[in-house]
Design a protein around this motif. Structure first.
Motif, PDB file in Angstrom:
ATOM      1  N   ALA A   1      -9.124   3.765   0.426  1.00  0.00           N
ATOM      2  CA  ALA A   1      -8.121   3.736   1.493  1.00  0.00           C
ATOM      3  C   ALA A   1      -8.081   5.064   2.243  1.00  0.00           C
ATOM      4  O   ALA A   1      -7.931   5.084   3.474  1.00  0.00           O
ATOM      5  CB  ALA A   1      -6.745   3.418   0.914  1.00  0.00           C
TER       6      ALA A   1
ATOM      7  N   PHE B   1      -1.439  -3.799  10.046  1.00  0.00           N
ATOM      8  CA  PHE B   1      -2.601  -3.381   9.255  1.00  0.00           C
ATOM      9  C   PHE B   1      -2.233  -2.557   8.021  1.00  0.00           C
ATOM     10  O   PHE B   1      -2.767  -2.796   6.938  1.00  0.00           O
ATOM     11  CB  PHE B   1      -3.606  -2.628  10.130  1.00  0.00           C
ATOM     12  CG  PHE B   1      -4.270  -3.517  11.138  1.00  0.00           C
ATOM     13  CD1 PHE B   1      -5.328  -4.326  10.774  1.00  0.00           C
ATOM     14  CD2 PHE B   1      -3.824  -3.556  12.447  1.00  0.00           C
ATOM     15  CE1 PHE B   1      -5.948  -5.158  11.701  1.00  0.00           C
ATOM     16  CE2 PHE B   1      -4.428  -4.381  13.378  1.00  0.00           C
ATOM     17  CZ  PHE B   1      -5.495  -5.189  13.010  1.00  0.00           C
TER      18      PHE B   1
ATOM     19  N   TRP C   1      -3.081  -3.963   4.293  1.00  0.00           N
ATOM     20  CA  TRP C   1      -4.087  -3.287   3.478  1.00  0.00           C
ATOM     21  C   TRP C   1      -3.482  -2.686   2.214  1.00  0.00           C
ATOM     22  O   TRP C   1      -4.137  -2.653   1.170  1.00  0.00           O
ATOM     23  CB  TRP C   1      -4.844  -2.233   4.281  1.00  0.00           C
ATOM     24  CG  TRP C   1      -5.979  -2.871   5.020  1.00  0.00           C
ATOM     25  CD1 TRP C   1      -6.089  -3.049   6.357  1.00  0.00           C
ATOM     26  CD2 TRP C   1      -7.158  -3.455   4.442  1.00  0.00           C
ATOM     27  NE1 TRP C   1      -7.264  -3.698   6.654  1.00  0.00           N
ATOM     28  CE2 TRP C   1      -7.931  -3.961   5.491  1.00  0.00           C
ATOM     29  CE3 TRP C   1      -7.620  -3.601   3.147  1.00  0.00           C
ATOM     30  CZ2 TRP C   1      -9.156  -4.604   5.279  1.00  0.00           C
ATOM     31  CZ3 TRP C   1      -8.839  -4.235   2.934  1.00  0.00           C
ATOM     32  CH2 TRP C   1      -9.589  -4.730   3.991  1.00  0.00           C
TER      33      TRP C   1
ATOM     34  N   TYR D   1      -5.170  -3.652  -1.189  1.00  0.00           N
ATOM     35  CA  TYR D   1      -5.756  -2.635  -2.069  1.00  0.00           C
ATOM     36  C   TYR D   1      -5.168  -2.703  -3.478  1.00  0.00           C
ATOM     37  O   TYR D   1      -5.885  -2.511  -4.470  1.00  0.00           O
ATOM     38  CB  TYR D   1      -5.580  -1.233  -1.481  1.00  0.00           C
ATOM     39  CG  TYR D   1      -6.572  -0.909  -0.394  1.00  0.00           C
ATOM     40  CD1 TYR D   1      -7.908  -1.271  -0.495  1.00  0.00           C
ATOM     41  CD2 TYR D   1      -6.174  -0.227   0.742  1.00  0.00           C
ATOM     42  CE1 TYR D   1      -8.821  -0.960   0.503  1.00  0.00           C
ATOM     43  CE2 TYR D   1      -7.078   0.088   1.751  1.00  0.00           C
ATOM     44  CZ  TYR D   1      -8.403  -0.284   1.623  1.00  0.00           C
ATOM     45  OH  TYR D   1      -9.297   0.019   2.609  1.00  0.00           O
TER      46      TYR D   1
ATOM     47  N   ASN E   1     -16.395  -1.552   2.160  1.00  0.00           N
ATOM     48  CA  ASN E   1     -15.038  -1.517   2.688  1.00  0.00           C
ATOM     49  C   ASN E   1     -14.735  -0.140   3.278  1.00  0.00           C
ATOM     50  O   ASN E   1     -14.209  -0.025   4.383  1.00  0.00           O
ATOM     51  CB  ASN E   1     -14.058  -1.865   1.563  1.00  0.00           C
ATOM     52  CG  ASN E   1     -12.615  -1.867   1.990  1.00  0.00           C
ATOM     53  OD1 ASN E   1     -12.122  -0.901   2.573  1.00  0.00           O
ATOM     54  ND2 ASN E   1     -11.923  -2.933   1.687  1.00  0.00           N
TER      55      ASN E   1
ATOM     56  N   THR F   1     -14.320   1.211   8.555  1.00  0.00           N
ATOM     57  CA  THR F   1     -13.422   1.926   9.473  1.00  0.00           C
ATOM     58  C   THR F   1     -14.124   3.070  10.196  1.00  0.00           C
ATOM     59  O   THR F   1     -13.971   3.193  11.423  1.00  0.00           O
ATOM     60  CB  THR F   1     -12.158   2.412   8.740  1.00  0.00           C
ATOM     61  OG1 THR F   1     -11.516   1.277   8.169  1.00  0.00           O
ATOM     62  CG2 THR F   1     -11.195   3.112   9.685  1.00  0.00           C
TER      63      THR F   1
ATOM     64  N   TYR G   1      -8.000 -11.067   0.036  1.00  0.00           N
ATOM     65  CA  TYR G   1      -8.876 -10.043   0.607  1.00  0.00           C
ATOM     66  C   TYR G   1     -10.011 -10.704   1.396  1.00  0.00           C
ATOM     67  O   TYR G   1     -10.299 -10.315   2.531  1.00  0.00           O
ATOM     68  CB  TYR G   1      -9.394  -9.193  -0.546  1.00  0.00           C
ATOM     69  CG  TYR G   1     -10.417  -8.135  -0.269  1.00  0.00           C
ATOM     70  CD1 TYR G   1     -10.412  -7.349   0.876  1.00  0.00           C
ATOM     71  CD2 TYR G   1     -11.397  -7.878  -1.228  1.00  0.00           C
ATOM     72  CE1 TYR G   1     -11.355  -6.350   1.064  1.00  0.00           C
ATOM     73  CE2 TYR G   1     -12.333  -6.883  -1.050  1.00  0.00           C
ATOM     74  CZ  TYR G   1     -12.317  -6.125   0.103  1.00  0.00           C
ATOM     75  OH  TYR G   1     -13.244  -5.138   0.276  1.00  0.00           O
TER      76      TYR G   1
ATOM     77  N   TRP H   1      -8.556 -12.138   4.570  1.00  0.00           N
ATOM     78  CA  TRP H   1      -8.258 -11.083   5.540  1.00  0.00           C
ATOM     79  C   TRP H   1      -9.543 -10.552   6.173  1.00  0.00           C
ATOM     80  O   TRP H   1      -9.596 -10.328   7.385  1.00  0.00           O
ATOM     81  CB  TRP H   1      -7.464  -9.961   4.881  1.00  0.00           C
ATOM     82  CG  TRP H   1      -7.098  -8.878   5.847  1.00  0.00           C
ATOM     83  CD1 TRP H   1      -7.752  -7.701   6.039  1.00  0.00           C
ATOM     84  CD2 TRP H   1      -6.024  -8.878   6.794  1.00  0.00           C
ATOM     85  NE1 TRP H   1      -7.134  -6.959   7.025  1.00  0.00           N
ATOM     86  CE2 TRP H   1      -6.072  -7.670   7.511  1.00  0.00           C
ATOM     87  CE3 TRP H   1      -5.016  -9.784   7.100  1.00  0.00           C
ATOM     88  CZ2 TRP H   1      -5.160  -7.347   8.503  1.00  0.00           C
ATOM     89  CZ3 TRP H   1      -4.107  -9.453   8.085  1.00  0.00           C
ATOM     90  CH2 TRP H   1      -4.186  -8.252   8.776  1.00  0.00           C
TER      91      TRP H   1
END
Length: 157
Positions: free
Chosen positions: A24, A53, A57, A61, A91, A95, A139, A142
């Protein structure tokens, strides 16, 4: 002091929590300006609001960490946990690709691979721990939604 049995099992939970916190954190560091960037993008009408978001998340997580921990506590390190680790790396990589580099097409290709590894993890976790497998289903859902959103953003921008 040697940790055995139930103590060993419970001692593993914080390890999985820390690993997911690191995943994360990678996303958070790569997404420092993600909110403004997200709002500046052309998005489909079905895109979620920006504020959704973080909470989504956070819950995911937690579920991912518990899932990995359940699989590990049931059988120890298995090939299924190797696939689990790969999906965590994928994952963490999405980002920075999408927001950090603005590489929407590459991010889409990467999220498709992520989707496949999540699916493989669910399939491999099922005989080890059904709850571990089921905890990954939200998950997967999503990420399915995120992949379609990623594709739409890529095509619109």
């Amino acid at each position: 002091m040697v940790i055995t049995g139930q103590r060993r099992r419970w001692a593993g939970l914080p390890v999985f929590a820390v690993i997911l916190a690191l995943v994360a954190a990678v996303g958070a560091l790569a997404a420092v300006d993600a909110g403004a960037e997200y709002l500046a993008l052309e998005r489909p009408s079905w895109a979620p609001p920006q504020w959704l978001f973080g909470p989504a998340w956070t819950v995911l997580y937690i579920m991912i960490a518990v899932s990995g921990w359940l699989a590990w506590s049931a059988r120890g390190w298995t090939p299924a946990l190797g696939v689990y680790a790969v999906q965590l790396l994928l994952n963490a990589a999405w980002t920075p690709l999408f927001f950090g580099a603005g590489r929407y097409g590459l991010a889409f290709a990467e999220i498709v691979v992520l989707w496949g590894t999540i699916t493989a993890t669910i399939v491999m976790f099922r005989p080890i721990s059904r709850p571990a497998a089921w905890l990954l289903v939200p998950y997967l859902l999503w990420v399915t939604y995120a992949a379609s959103l990623n594709l739409a953003v890529w095509l619109l921008n």
